[in-house]
Design a protein around this motif. Sequence first.
Motif, PDB file in Angstrom:
ATOM      1  N   ASN A  67      33.413  -2.298  15.342  1.00  0.00           N
ATOM      2  CA  ASN A  67      32.691  -1.052  15.595  1.00  0.00           C
ATOM      3  C   ASN A  67      33.331  -0.391  16.807  1.00  0.00           C
ATOM      4  N   SER A  68      34.323   0.460  16.563  1.00  0.00           N
ATOM      5  CA  SER A  68      35.128   1.049  17.633  1.00  0.00           C
ATOM      6  C   SER A  68      35.741  -0.088  18.455  1.00  0.00           C
ATOM      7  N   THR A  69      35.446  -0.199  19.729  1.00  0.00           N
ATOM      8  CA  THR A  69      36.117  -1.216  20.553  1.00  0.00           C
ATOM      9  C   THR A  69      35.441  -2.582  20.497  1.00  0.00           C
ATOM     10  N   ARG A  70      34.264  -2.678  19.900  1.00  0.00           N
ATOM     11  CA  ARG A  70      33.544  -3.952  19.854  1.00  0.00           C
ATOM     12  C   ARG A  70      33.849  -4.686  18.554  1.00  0.00           C
ATOM     13  N   VAL A  71      33.883  -6.028  18.638  1.00  0.00           N
ATOM     14  CA  VAL A  71      34.233  -6.857  17.483  1.00  0.00           C
ATOM     15  C   VAL A  71      33.125  -7.887  17.251  1.00  0.00           C
ATOM     16  N   TRP A  72      32.751  -8.027  15.975  1.00  0.00           N
ATOM     17  CA  TRP A  72      31.733  -8.991  15.576  1.00  0.00           C
ATOM     18  C   TRP A  72      32.313  -9.882  14.481  1.00  0.00           C
ATOM     19  N   VAL A  73      31.796 -11.118  14.384  1.00  0.00           N
ATOM     20  CA  VAL A  73      32.255 -12.043  13.344  1.00  0.00           C
ATOM     21  C   VAL A  73      31.046 -12.685  12.669  1.00  0.00           C
ATOM     22  N   ASP A  74      31.260 -13.124  11.443  1.00  0.00           N
ATOM     23  CA  ASP A  74      30.255 -13.908  10.721  1.00  0.00           C
ATOM     24  C   ASP A  74      30.915 -15.213  10.293  1.00  0.00           C
ATOM     25  N   CYS A  75      30.429 -16.307  10.869  1.00  0.00           N
ATOM     26  CA  CYS A  75      30.953 -17.630  10.529  1.00  0.00           C
ATOM     27  C   CYS A  75      29.902 -18.467   9.801  1.00  0.00           C
ATOM     28  N   GLY A  76      28.992 -17.777   9.100  1.00  0.00           N
ATOM     29  CA  GLY A  76      27.961 -18.465   8.341  1.00  0.00           C
ATOM     30  C   GLY A  76      26.628 -18.552   9.038  1.00  0.00           C
ATOM     31  N   GLN A  77      26.560 -18.089  10.294  1.00  0.00           N
ATOM     32  CA  GLN A  77      25.309 -18.126  11.042  1.00  0.00           C
ATOM     33  C   GLN A  77      24.792 -16.718  11.347  1.00  0.00           C
ATOM     34  N   GLY A  78      25.258 -15.741  10.602  1.00  0.00           N
ATOM     35  CA  GLY A  78      24.897 -14.363  10.896  1.00  0.00           C
ATOM     36  C   GLY A  78      25.959 -13.705  11.771  1.00  0.00           C
ATOM     37  N   VAL A  79      25.800 -12.415  12.006  1.00  0.00           N
ATOM     38  CA  VAL A  79      26.789 -11.652  12.755  1.00  0.00           C
ATOM     39  C   VAL A  79      26.648 -11.921  14.251  1.00  0.00           C
ATOM     40  N   GLU A  80      27.783 -12.246  14.891  1.00  0.00           N
ATOM     41  CA  GLU A  80      27.782 -12.543  16.320  1.00  0.00           C
ATOM     42  C   GLU A  80      28.912 -11.767  16.998  1.00  0.00           C
ATOM     43  N   PRO A  81      28.674 -11.231  18.210  1.00  0.00           N
ATOM     44  CA  PRO A  81      29.745 -10.516  18.919  1.00  0.00           C
ATOM     45  C   PRO A  81      30.724 -11.492  19.550  1.00  0.00           C
ATOM     46  N   ILE A  82      31.964 -11.065  19.748  1.00  0.00           N
ATOM     47  CA  ILE A  82      32.928 -11.857  20.501  1.00  0.00           C
ATOM     48  C   ILE A  82      33.158 -11.173  21.843  1.00  0.00           C
ATOM     49  N   ASP A  83      33.621 -11.938  22.791  1.00  0.00           N
ATOM     50  CA  ASP A  83      33.773 -11.411  24.149  1.00  0.00           C
ATOM     51  C   ASP A  83      34.922 -10.413  24.252  1.00  0.00           C
ATOM     52  N   ASP A  84      36.035 -10.708  23.580  1.00  0.00           N
ATOM     53  CA  ASP A  84      37.229  -9.875  23.704  1.00  0.00           C
ATOM     54  C   ASP A  84      37.275  -8.834  22.588  1.00  0.00           C
ATOM     55  N   GLY A  85      37.286  -7.559  22.992  1.00  0.00           N
ATOM     56  CA  GLY A  85      37.400  -6.484  22.019  1.00  0.00           C
ATOM     57  C   GLY A  85      38.669  -5.688  22.254  1.00  0.00           C
ATOM     58  N   PHE A  86      38.645  -4.446  21.845  1.00  0.00           N
ATOM     59  CA  PHE A  86      39.795  -3.563  22.004  1.00  0.00           C
ATOM     60  C   PHE A  86      39.654  -2.759  23.294  1.00  0.00           C
ATOM     61  N   SER A  87      40.783  -2.342  23.820  1.00  0.00           N
ATOM     62  CA  SER A  87      40.770  -1.612  25.087  1.00  0.00           C
ATOM     63  C   SER A  87      40.402  -0.152  24.909  1.00  0.00           C
ATOM     64  N   SER A  88      40.644   0.394  23.716  1.00  0.00           N
ATOM     65  CA  SER A  88      40.359   1.814  23.512  1.00  0.00           C
ATOM     66  C   SER A  88      40.137   2.108  22.040  1.00  0.00           C
ATOM     67  N   GLU A  89      39.450   3.218  21.772  1.00  0.00           N
ATOM     68  CA  GLU A  89      39.241   3.683  20.410  1.00  0.00           C
ATOM     69  C   GLU A  89      40.565   4.036  19.750  1.00  0.00           C
ATOM     70  N   GLU A  90      41.511   4.558  20.527  1.00  0.00           N
ATOM     71  CA  GLU A  90      42.820   4.926  19.977  1.00  0.00           C
ATOM     72  C   GLU A  90      43.532   3.699  19.403  1.00  0.00           C
ATOM     73  N   GLU A  91      43.382   2.549  20.092  1.00  0.00           N
ATOM     74  CA  GLU A  91      44.004   1.318  19.612  1.00  0.00           C
ATOM     75  C   GLU A  91      43.410   0.885  18.274  1.00  0.00           C
ATOM     76  N   VAL A  92      42.095   1.031  18.142  1.00  0.00           N
ATOM     77  CA  VAL A  92      41.425   0.642  16.895  1.00  0.00           C
ATOM     78  C   VAL A  92      41.852   1.557  15.754  1.00  0.00           C
ATOM     79  N   ARG A  93      41.894   2.857  16.028  1.00  0.00           N
ATOM     80  CA  ARG A  93      42.298   3.810  14.989  1.00  0.00           C
ATOM     81  C   ARG A  93      43.735   3.528  14.528  1.00  0.00           C
ATOM     82  N   ALA A  94      44.634   3.251  15.481  1.00  0.00           N
ATOM     83  CA  ALA A  94      46.019   2.961  15.128  1.00  0.00           C
ATOM     84  C   ALA A  94      46.104   1.704  14.266  1.00  0.00           C
TER      85      ALA A  94
END
Length: 379
Positions: A67-94
């Motif tokens: 979700n833009s710079t934030r990253v979530w994962v599902d490993c079978g226990q529901g959706v969970e956020p991870i600590d390390d995301g993207f530095s900018s929206e431009e990086e995600v779009r690219a």
Amino acid sequence: MSVADALLMASTAGEALDEAIMRLKAPGKGIGDVGSALEELDARLNGLGEVLAPLLRLPGITDILVNSTRVWVDCGQGVEPIDDGFSSEEEVRALAITMAAICGKRLDDAVPIVDGILPMGVRVHAVIPPLSGEGTIISLRIPARGGLTLEQMRKGASIDDTTQQILSRMLEVRCNVLISGATGSGKTTLLSALLSSISVNERLICIEEISELHPAHPHVVHLQARQANTQGRGEVSLSELVRAAMRMRPDRIILGECRGGEVRDIMSALNTGHRGSFATIHANTPAEVPARLSALGALAGMSAEATHVQARAAFDLVVHMERSVGSYGNTGRRVAQIGVFGLERGELTCSCAYRIDRRGRGSTGPAWEELRRVLSRDS
């Protein structure tokens, strides 16, 4: 893909390779570390990038959601956020644009939504602003490594002993089956496990919008739909592929997802001797499958009466998948119910024959005897 995109990818690949080599040269690295590093390198070269590629090593990973710079994962226990995301929206779009290019698709202001499969089998869906509001949205579906067998699903509590016996017998007597459930409930996983259990002497024709079924079977033919180009030409629909499959000497026809007018064609195919075939359908419960089929039949120009009669003759059973999170400590994707089709006063019905609650306890339903009758017939 433009020349600029190709050069960017080549540069990124070179940097990833250099970094992987440096990691492998570090003291204390063993064979396991080499395999892990090469797997991550493969993921990065196939479009996931340095932020997302390491997430493939998470045990049980099924989904990566950006979700833009934030990253979530599902490993079978529901959706969970991870600590390390993207530095900018431009990086995600690219990254999203690069993924689309690797899939052979466009992603830009003119085409702001893309759906495709990366070379390593990861399904990618991306949406860019303004459709996605405040930032780029990327949804990745991670295929199970090597797929699962029915026995592995039983050990993982996705099915119980009785369900495994029902499913195995269902294959033997060549029932035509609809696998129902919500998005992400495990329909494709179950279908792949079932197809992997079929005799190696049978020819399977899999028809999908985007190829996701990869059963462990030596004779699988994949047919994939094609969208129209920017001039509105070249479309090949699921309906056309179903009709084509009937001329390819199939032992079983598998429709990856029944979601439109192709319902008429798959029911016609199953009513002309192609026993033991499968389709999946989106539905919240087995009892809602008849209404869903009626709606799809209407899209194909069929009356409700014609749809009900055709569906009753075409399909024997419904196997319903559910995705539960945190209920009684039991999480994951599981077979929740097996239903049997019937006709009551001209109306299609689907009655429960066997159900498994969220604690894993199985019980018979009102259609249990009908299920036994279906499973006792000769193949």
